[in-house]
Write a protein that holds these residues in place. Sequence first.
Motif, PDB file in Angstrom:
ATOM      1  N   SER A 156       0.807  -1.225   0.000  1.00  0.00           N
ATOM      2  CA  SER A 156       0.000   0.000   0.000  1.00  0.00           C
ATOM      3  C   SER A 156       0.837   1.271   0.000  1.00  0.00           C
ATOM      4  N   ALA A 199       1.186   2.478  -3.625  1.00  0.00           N
ATOM      5  CA  ALA A 199       0.126   1.981  -4.506  1.00  0.00           C
ATOM      6  C   ALA A 199      -0.447   3.061  -5.424  1.00  0.00           C
ATOM      7  N   THR A 200      -0.337   4.311  -5.033  1.00  0.00           N
ATOM      8  CA  THR A 200      -0.912   5.395  -5.838  1.00  0.00           C
ATOM      9  C   THR A 200       0.006   5.849  -6.973  1.00  0.00           C
ATOM     10  N   LEU A 201       1.243   5.363  -6.998  1.00  0.00           N
ATOM     11  CA  LEU A 201       2.197   5.784  -8.023  1.00  0.00           C
ATOM     12  C   LEU A 201       2.104   4.888  -9.252  1.00  0.00           C
ATOM     13  N   ASP A 202       2.069   5.503 -10.434  1.00  0.00           N
ATOM     14  CA  ASP A 202       2.198   4.690 -11.640  1.00  0.00           C
ATOM     15  C   ASP A 202       3.680   4.628 -12.010  1.00  0.00           C
ATOM     16  N   SER A 261       5.761   7.774 -12.662  1.00  0.00           N
ATOM     17  CA  SER A 261       5.995   8.694 -11.541  1.00  0.00           C
ATOM     18  C   SER A 261       7.130   8.230 -10.634  1.00  0.00           C
ATOM     19  N   GLU A 320       6.609  12.920  -0.534  1.00  0.00           N
ATOM     20  CA  GLU A 320       5.657  13.762   0.209  1.00  0.00           C
ATOM     21  C   GLU A 320       6.245  15.135   0.508  1.00  0.00           C
TER      22      GLU A 320
END
Length: 314
Positions: free
Chosen positions: A189, A192-195, A198, A314
């Motif tokens: 997780s 998980a938001t990164l492709d 990126s 971040e």
Amino acid sequence: MKAITWANISSFIIAIILALIFGLSYHNGNQNIGAHPEIKHSDKATTIADATGHIVKIRNFQRIVSQSPIADRLLFELCEPNRIITFSPYGAQQSPWGYQYVGKNISANIAEPETIFTLVPDLVLVNSSGSSNARSVARLREAGIEVFDLGEMHGVESLIQQAHQIAKLIGHNDRGLRFTKSFLRRLRSIAATLDITSRKRAIYLATMGSTLFGGTIGTSYHDILTYAGLIDVAALNNYQAWPHYRTEDILTLAPEIIVTKNGMKQFICQHSGLKNLSACTKDGQIIELPSQLIDNAGPAMLDAAELLFAAVYE
């Protein structure tokens, strides 16, 4: 010589098959994010083979000694506290989680088996005791004390395997499954938001005198980088395990980010030929992590990956 039972033979064959599966997964699938399998052991098995092939009969161990900081953390997660006599001296004194071991004896040392004899354990856990401690292990076993060698630590796959082994040894496979599922879910997780577009290119790098060395595929360093959402450029260029680099190797890899341990940045950027490396420039990025996290191939990999992700994205 005691006759080898069919249960022992079966367990030994199973251990060999598992070892082959893990070996293949390292070379063929370790670069796939989240590709680490969960290992399930049969509740019906009565024996288990350690990393050296030594067969251990599973019984109700009640006096457990840990001689490994990795086993320390896994026992803390999986085992009843009153069954643990002692944690490892290093884990108690150096680990960020050492405060959890307060009240436990930490005088045992595998290199000095007499310190273990006095505790009267029925199970001792070690990580790759190696030739230096082989005599101590033999003495303990001759005295009727079971010693289980968890083997080398290479990263997430070996940790998952060893968590299941300890869970089986203490008679609670369910705890091993619960721990590993949670651990893997949290790891996956983090980024998980990164492709893929990126994700930044990075390497793990450290120095020892004038020598540059790294940690890549087949090590916990690679897993920490990968789960933190970074692309391990050393792995992409077919480096394995703990390579020694020449200056030109680093320049060719051209990482956007260098990951290292606390206090190492100045030595890297002062190294001949690396002053102009993009990571060493004003706009570059060298991320230092506490050595107790980045050098730890146990559950601390999760903490290291979370900290690294936060420092980069971040």
